[in-house]
Write a protein that holds these residues in place. Structure first.
Motif, PDB file in Angstrom:
ATOM      1  N   PHE A 454       1.537  -4.008  16.480  1.00  0.00           N
ATOM      2  CA  PHE A 454       1.004  -3.163  17.308  1.00  0.00           C
ATOM      3  C   PHE A 454       1.560  -3.410  18.864  1.00  0.00           C
ATOM      4  O   PHE A 454       1.317  -4.463  19.615  1.00  0.00           O
ATOM      5  N   ASP A 455       2.506  -2.536  19.337  1.00  0.00           N
ATOM      6  CA  ASP A 455       3.244  -2.885  20.577  1.00  0.00           C
ATOM      7  C   ASP A 455       3.835  -1.672  21.308  1.00  0.00           C
ATOM      8  O   ASP A 455       3.759  -0.681  20.662  1.00  0.00           O
ATOM      9  N   THR A 552       6.650  -2.695  38.056  1.00  0.00           N
ATOM     10  CA  THR A 552       5.797  -1.330  37.680  1.00  0.00           C
ATOM     11  C   THR A 552       6.106  -1.089  36.086  1.00  0.00           C
ATOM     12  O   THR A 552       5.550  -0.147  35.969  1.00  0.00           O
ATOM     13  N   SER A 553       6.793  -1.747  35.479  1.00  0.00           N
ATOM     14  CA  SER A 553       6.723  -1.308  34.003  1.00  0.00           C
ATOM     15  C   SER A 553       6.804  -2.662  33.280  1.00  0.00           C
ATOM     16  O   SER A 553       7.044  -3.862  33.747  1.00  0.00           O
ATOM     17  N   PHE A 554       6.419  -2.570  31.898  1.00  0.00           N
ATOM     18  CA  PHE A 554       6.011  -3.766  31.356  1.00  0.00           C
ATOM     19  C   PHE A 554       6.029  -3.497  29.738  1.00  0.00           C
ATOM     20  O   PHE A 554       6.072  -2.048  29.308  1.00  0.00           O
ATOM     21  N   GLY A 555       6.007  -4.534  28.997  1.00  0.00           N
ATOM     22  CA  GLY A 555       6.265  -4.260  27.689  1.00  0.00           C
ATOM     23  C   GLY A 555       4.675  -4.930  27.175  1.00  0.00           C
ATOM     24  O   GLY A 555       3.844  -5.614  27.745  1.00  0.00           O
ATOM     25  N   TRP A 556       4.208  -4.522  26.003  1.00  0.00           N
ATOM     26  CA  TRP A 556       2.759  -5.057  25.556  1.00  0.00           C
ATOM     27  C   TRP A 556       2.814  -5.325  24.046  1.00  0.00           C
ATOM     28  O   TRP A 556       3.662  -4.482  23.284  1.00  0.00           O
ATOM     29  N   ALA A 557       1.696  -5.984  23.726  1.00  0.00           N
ATOM     30  CA  ALA A 557       1.500  -6.186  22.067  1.00  0.00           C
ATOM     31  C   ALA A 557       0.091  -6.554  22.104  1.00  0.00           C
ATOM     32  O   ALA A 557      -0.575  -7.137  22.885  1.00  0.00           O
ATOM     33  N   VAL A 558      -0.411  -6.270  20.653  1.00  0.00           N
ATOM     34  CA  VAL A 558      -1.824  -6.916  20.362  1.00  0.00           C
ATOM     35  C   VAL A 558      -1.460  -7.937  19.577  1.00  0.00           C
ATOM     36  O   VAL A 558      -1.312  -7.729  18.283  1.00  0.00           O
TER      37      VAL A 558
END
Length: 696
Positions: A454-455, A552-558
Motif C-alpha cells: 500500500f503506497d 510540499t510533495s511526498f511519498g508514502w507507504a503503510v
C-alpha cells in the motif's frame, strides 16, 4: 515469555467505539464521540476517486523504500538541531541486509505475552518503578494525597489526573524536568458515590477542572542507570501546575478576531485554561507544545446559539440539539463561560496547540492560532533544510485530516526572543494522498495489491499563510478557527483517526498512528486506509521530497496493518507474521536513539491489556513488532518517551481500572499501590539494571 507464534485470535471486547476501549473510557475521554454521527459530512473524494492517471511504481516517491530520505535536522527539544545530512542509502531499508552489514541499535528482548494482569509487566531483565502519581504534591504547600479528603485548592497544587504526553528536559546528567499532560477526568472513579455533573457539589467539579491541564515536576536519577524518581526535598523552583483556569495568551493571525472575542475578553487575546490535552511535542528552543483534543464535550447550551453558528459547532462535534448533552461534566455550573447560550465564542478559544515554558513557572502559556484549531493530537517539530520550523499535527477523529505548519522565519540557536515568534507566522497545510494501485485492488479486505504494498504519492495543500487565505470564501481567521471546514473545502484526504505523528531523526521518515475507524466501509476504503471496519488501526510512513520537511510533495507507504498476526488482513512490512506480537489500536509513537519505532496502544481490540511495542523501521527486521510492556487492567499506555541516552523509557499509565461497573467502593484495579488502594494514573519509568539501552 516469548510470543513467537501467535495463531489464535483473541476475543474482542465490544464498545461503542468499535475498538477495545471500555464504554466508561469512551464516555469520559471523548464524550462517546465514536457513538455519534461522524462530524465530517463533506463530500471529499477518497484516494480511488482522486487517482489521476496511472502512477508508475518506479516513478512515485515511495516511503516504503525510504530511498529518497535524508538524515535531516534533529528532533526538537534536544540540545540543538543537527544540520541536514547526506542522502540515505539509495538501496533502501533492505540494502544493509543484502550486504550483510550489522544494523546499529538492533532490538534484543523477549516479547511480553498478551495478558490481562493488574500490573505493569515489562520484558524479562528490565525493571520499572513509579515516578509520580495522581495527587502527589507538586507545588509548595500541597498536602499529601488523601482520596477521601480532596479539595480543589489541593488538586491545583498536586499532580493532575489522567496523564498522557510525556517529555523530558535534562538539567545536567542526573536531574531533569518532566512535563506531563493531564488529559481528562473520570469523576466516577475519583469520587465516592459521584451523582453526575447535574447534581454533584460544585466543589467536585472544581476539583475535576483543577485535575486537567499539565504538570512540570523536577526528577532526579536514582543511582547511575536509567531509574528516575520525583524530587521531594529542597527547593523545586521549576515545578508547576497548569489547569482549566490558568491564564493564557492567544497569539498569531486569528488572535483578536471577532471569532475569539467574548464579553469577558473583548480583545480576544486572553483565555483561561486548556482542556483535554492529549499528545504534543517540543520545540528547538526547549518549550512544550501541548495539543487540546476532545475539548468539544465540555460545553453545554449548543442549542441556544444563533442558527448560523450551529453548522460550525456541529463540524467539531458540539451537540446543538439539546441544552445539556447526556453525561456532561457541567463545568458551566462552576464557570458560566462553558454555557454557549451565554458565551457562544468561548468554544472557539479551545482546540489549539498550547506552548508552555517549563523553565519559567510564571510565564503565561500561549495558544498558537497559526497552527489551526481542531482535535489536536501531536505537535511534533523538526527543521526544514533551510532552517525553518515544521510542525506535524493529527486531528484525532474518524475521517479527519493530517496537517503540517511551516514557519516563515528561520530558527536561530540561542536567540529565544526571535524563536518564540516563529509559530505565529507561516503556512498551514493539509495532506492529500494518492494511491498507485488500481481502485479494484483496494477492496477493503486488507489484502495487498498486485504491486506488493500500500503506497503512493501525496501533496501538502496550503490553507493559509499569515493573513492570506488560500480557501475560497474564508478569511484567514476563519480558516484558523474553523480549520476542519477549510480542509473540507480544500479536498483533503479522510483518514482513520490520525493521532500521534513523529519524525525519525535517523531516517527522516515521518510516522503517523492511525488508531482505528470502524465506520470505514469497503466502498470508501482507499490505499492509505485499506481496510474496512478498521478496528485495529495501522501506521503510515511518509517520505517528503528530498527528505526536506519544507517540501510540499511526498511519498508514502503503510508499513503496518495491525491486528492478530493470524489474520490475513494484517501486514508487518513483509516480516514473517509468525514471529511478531499481536498489536491493536496504535496511538502514541516515539523514536529511540537508534531510529527504532516505539508504539503505545489505546483500546486493544484483541482482548488483552494495552501496551508498548517496538518495531525496527529498516534492515532485515523491519516490521518485526514485539511487545515490550503491558499496562494494568483497564489502563491505556501513553507517552512513551525514550531518553536521549537510551537508558530510560517513560510511560504514562492512563485510567487504570477504568472499566464499566468499577467505582471507588469496587475498584477494578489497585495499581500502582496494590493492596486495597484506589487506582491512580501515574508516570512510570522502565530501565535495565545492567545499564543497557532500552530494548537492546
Amino acid at each position: 515469555m516469548a510470543n513467537s507464534s501467535p495463531r489464535r485470535l483473541l476475543p474482542l471486547v465490544a464498545t461503542p467505539g468499535g475498538g477495545g476501549r471500555d464504554a466508561m473510557t469512551c464516555r469520559y475521554r471523548c464524550g462517546d464521540a465514536c457513538a455519534h454521527e461522524t462530524p465530517n459530512t463533506s463530500g471529499n473524494p477518497y484516494f480511488a476517486d482522486v487517482l489521476a492517471g496511472t502512477l508508475s511504481r518506479r516513478g512515485a516517491l515511495r516511503a516504503g523504500t525510504l530511498g529518497t530520505l535524508v538524515a535531516v535536522a534533529g528532533v526538537a527539544g534536544t540540545a540543538g538541531p543537527a544540520a541536514a545530512g547526506p542522502a540515505a542509502d539509495p538501496g533502501g531499508p533492505d540494502a544493509a541486509a543484502a550486504t550483510g552489514a550489522r544494523q546499529p541499535g538492533r532490538l534484543r528482548f523477549t516479547a511480553v505475552a498478551p495478558n490481562t494482569a493488574d500490573a505493569l509487566t515489562v520484558a524479562d531483565g528490565y525493571r520499572s518503578s513509579v515516578v509520580v502519581r495522581w495527587g502527589d504534591p507538586v507545588l509548595p504547600g500541597a498536602p499529601e494525597f488523601d482520596f477521601d479528603a480532596q479539595t480543589s485548592r489541593a488538586q491545583a497544587r498536586q499532580f493532575g489526573y489522567n496523564c498522557d504526553f510525556v517529555t523530558f528536559f535534562p538539567l545536567g546528567r542526573d536531574r531533569g524536568l518532566l512535563w506531563v499532560n493531564h488529559e481528562y477526568t473520570d469523576e466516577e472513579l475519583m469520587f465516592r458515590g459521584y451523582p453526575g455533573g447535574d447534581t454533584a457539589p460544585v466543589e467536585l467539579i472544581e476539583i475535576a477542572m483543577a485535575a486537567h491541564g499539565g504538570s512540570v515536576v523536577e526528577i532526579e536519577r536514582a543511582g547511575r542507570g536509567g531509574e528516575w524518581r520525583l524530587v521531594t526535598r529542597g527547593r523545586r523552583r521549576y515545578n508547576r501546575r497548569v489547569t482549566a483556569r490558568t491564564e493564557m495568551r492567544l497569539t498569531g493571525p486569528a488572535a483578536g478576531s471577532e471569532l475569539l472575542r467574548t464579553a469577558a475578553d473583548p480583545r480576544g487575546t486572553t483565555v483561561y485554561g486548556m482542556l483535554n490535552n492529549c499528545s504534543g511535542g517540543t520545540t528547538p528552543w526547549r518549550t512544550v507544545l501541548s495539543g487540546e483534543e476532545n475539548w468539544n464535550q465540555y460545553f453545554v447550551g449548543g442549542n441556544g446559539v444563533p442558527e448560523d453558528r450551529k453548522p460550525f459547532l456541529a463540524r467539531y462535534g458540539v451537540d446543538t440539539a439539546v441544552a445539556v448533552p447526556a453525561g456532561s461534566r457541567r463545568f458551566d455550573r462552576a464557570d458560566e463561560r462553558f454555557d454557549l447560550a451565554r458565551h457562544p465564542n468561548e468554544v472557539n478559544r479551545f482546540g489549539w496547540v498550547v506552548e508552555i515554558d517549563p523553565f519559567d513557572p510564571d510565564a503565561a502559556p500561549v495558544k498558537r492560532t497559526a497552527l489551526g484549531r481542531f482535535a489536536h493530537e501531536a505537535a511534533t517539530t523538526t527543521l526544514t533544510r533551510d532552517g525553518r520550523v515544521a510542525v506535524y499535527m493529527g486531528d484525532d477523529g474518524r475521517f479527519e485530516y493530517i496537517y503540517k505548519f511551516v514557519s516563515d522565519g528561520r530558527f536561530v540557536p540561542g536567540f529565544d526572543r526571535h524563536n518564540r515568534t516563529l509559530l505565529d507566522q507561516g503556512t498551514l497545510y493539509v495532506a492529500r494522498f494518492t494511491g498507485d494501485s488500481p481502485a479494484v485492488e483496494i477492496d477493503g479486505s486488507g489484502r495487498l495489491p498486485a504491486d506488493g504494498g500500500f503506497d503512493g504519492a501525496g501533496s501538502w495543500i496550503p490553507l493559509v499563510r499569515g493573513d492570506r487565505s488560500f480557501v475560497a470564501g474564508m478569511t484567514a481567521a476563519e480558516v484558523l478557527v474553523h480549520t476542519r471546514i477549510a480542509a473540507d473545502k480544500a479536498g483533503a484526504t479522510k483518514m482513520d483517526r490520525p493521532e500521534d505523528i513523529e519524525r525519525n531523526p535517523v531516517t527522516g521518515a515521518v510516522y503517523v498512528a492511525l488508531t482505528n475507524n470502524t465506520r470505514r466501509t469497503a466502498t470508501d476504503a482507499d490505499e492509505a486506509n485499506p481496510r474496512a471496519n478498521n478496528k485495529h488501526g495501522h501506521l503510515l510512513e511518509i517520505s517528503e521530497r528530498g527528505g526536506d520537511a519544507g517540501a510540499t510533495s511526498f511519498g508514502w507507504a503503510v508499513p503496518l496493518v495491525c491486528g492478530d498476526p493470524a489474520d490475513p488482513a494484517t501486514y508487518f512490512a513483509g516480516y514473517d507474521r509468525g514471529q511478531v506480537s499481536p498489536i491493536s489500536c496504535p496511538d502514541n509513537l516515539a523514536i529511540d536513539p537508534a531510529g527504532n519505532l516505539w508504539i503505545a496502544t489505546d483500546g486493544n481490540a484483541l482482548g488483552a491489556n494495552d501496551g508498548i511495542f517496538a518495531m525496527p523501521v529498516r534492515g532485515p527486521e523491519r516490521g518485526r513488532v514485539r511487545q515490550f510492556l503491558t499496562v494494568p487492567r483497564g489502563a491505556e499506555a501513553c507517552g512513551p518517551l525514550v531518553t536521549a541516552d537510551g537508558l530510560s523509557l517513560f510511560v504514562a499509565v492512563q485510567h487504570p481500572g477504568e472499566i464499566t461497573g468499577a467505582s471507588p467502593d469496587a475498584p477494578a484495579s489497585h495499581w500502582p499501590d496494590g493492596g486495597a488502594a484506589q487506582p491512580r494514573p501515574s508516570v512510570a519509568v522502565v530501565w535495565h539494571p545492567g545499564g543497557e539501552r532500552i530494548g537492546s
